[in-house]
Every structure is written in C-alpha cells, then in structure tokens.
Scaffold this active site. Sequence first.
Site, PDB file in Angstrom:
ATOM      1  CG  HIS A  17      -3.853   0.408   2.157  1.00 55.38           C
ATOM      2  ND1 HIS A  17      -2.842   0.749   1.570  1.00 55.38           N
ATOM      3  CD2 HIS A  17      -3.734   0.643   3.207  1.00 55.38           C
ATOM      4  CE1 HIS A  17      -1.632   1.296   2.013  1.00 55.38           C
ATOM      5  NE2 HIS A  17      -1.890   1.672   3.818  1.00 55.38           N
ATOM      6  CE  LYS A  41       3.405   7.167   6.329  1.00 56.45           C
ATOM      7  NZ  LYS A  41       2.923   7.177   6.097  1.00 56.45           N
ATOM      8  NE  ARG A  92      -0.332  -1.667   9.458  1.00 53.40           N
ATOM      9  CZ  ARG A  92       0.430  -1.306   8.662  1.00 53.40           C
ATOM     10  NH1 ARG A  92       0.767  -1.344   7.490  1.00 53.40           N
ATOM     11  NH2 ARG A  92       0.023   0.616   9.548  1.00 53.40           N
ATOM     12  CB  SER A 130       2.826   1.273   1.531  1.00 54.19           C
ATOM     13  OG  SER A 130       1.537   1.273   1.945  1.00 54.19           O
TER      14      SER A 130
END
Length: 163
Positions: A17, A41, A92, A130
């Site tokens: 990030h 989430k 990505r 993450s």
Amino acid sequence: MKRGMCPGTFDPVTSGHLDIIERAAALFDDLVVAVALSPDKGGGPLFSVEERCAFIESATAHLPNVSVRAFDTLLVEFASQVGASVIIKGLRAVTDFEREFQMAQLNYRLSTDIETMFIMAIPEYMYLSSSAVKEIARHAGPTRGLVPDEVHDALVERLTGSR
Ligand code: ADP
C-alpha cells in the site's frame, strides 16, 4: 490543484500500500488516503479505523502532501466531498483486475467527474496483502519488512498476545 485519493480498508497498511501511496503522492499536488470503516469485511477488521488511520499517518509522515481520512459513505461521494477528482488503486496480479475493473465501471457510472487510475504493484509486493500478513502473524511468522515496524509490533501484540 489536482487532488488524488487512495482508498482502501488498510487492515493493516502494508509496504505494498505504502509503495502505491508514495508513487501516487508524486503525481498529485495533494493526496488523501481514504480509510473505509468496512465493518462487515471478512468478519470485521482487526484494527479500528482510528488505529488504521494512525498507522498510515506515521508511515507517511515524510510525505507533506499526504493526509489520511476515515470514511463510511460511497467512495465517489467522499471523493467529491473532499475535492478529489482521481481515485488511484494499486493493481497486483490479474486476480485484482476483474474486481477493480467492476468497481471502476460502477464508480464511473455513479460519477463521471471522477476518474479511476491504476498503478501496478512492484514485483516484491505483488503477492502482499493485508490478509496474508495477518495470517502470517497469526502463526507467529515473520512480518517485518512486509509492514511498517509499528504495525509489525501491533500485529504481534494483537494476534499472539506478546511482544
Ligand atoms: P484489499 O483490496 O486487498 O482488501 P485494501 O482495500 O486495503 O485491500 O487495498 C486498497 C488498495 O491497495 C487496492 O487497490 C489494492 O489493490 C491495493 N493494494 C493492496 N495490496 C497491494 C500491494 N501489495 N501492492 C499494490 N497495491 C496493493
């Protein structure tokens, strides 16, 4: 003045990030990192939105044109509220593409005033996410270098209960 916006959940912020944030900050006069509350989430975020914002604030302290804001509205609404005309996302592997393409199309439909731009991840961070970092930390694996040191320490404390 051109203001960009880098949105995400950042639970927690990773070196991937930060690479995108730094590169985006160099392209705009001003960059807002927009941290989504994302209460739903993946079973809820590990870190509170305040903690996620604080991690990004310390990791971007050397970038004077970067600010960090939490939001809990439609992204395009938040972008227009703060005067950002471009949303910058990191891409990505191809797996990101479909989801990002769909989001960019939907956001364009919601507001044609706001463009979405993509910056390609560098090979070192191509597979960094993450969720992978949290999984490694949960099993007491090494996360140093994948996240800022402060985040590394917080992960160890939160997920293994030690330092
Ligand atoms: P995710 O999309 O993985 O749930 P975030 O919402 O926090 O995570 O991600 C915010 C943005 O950062 C997304 O555009 C995502 O593609 C991008 N991003 C995440 N990890 C990386 C990385 N390692 N390199 C480049 N961009 C990344």
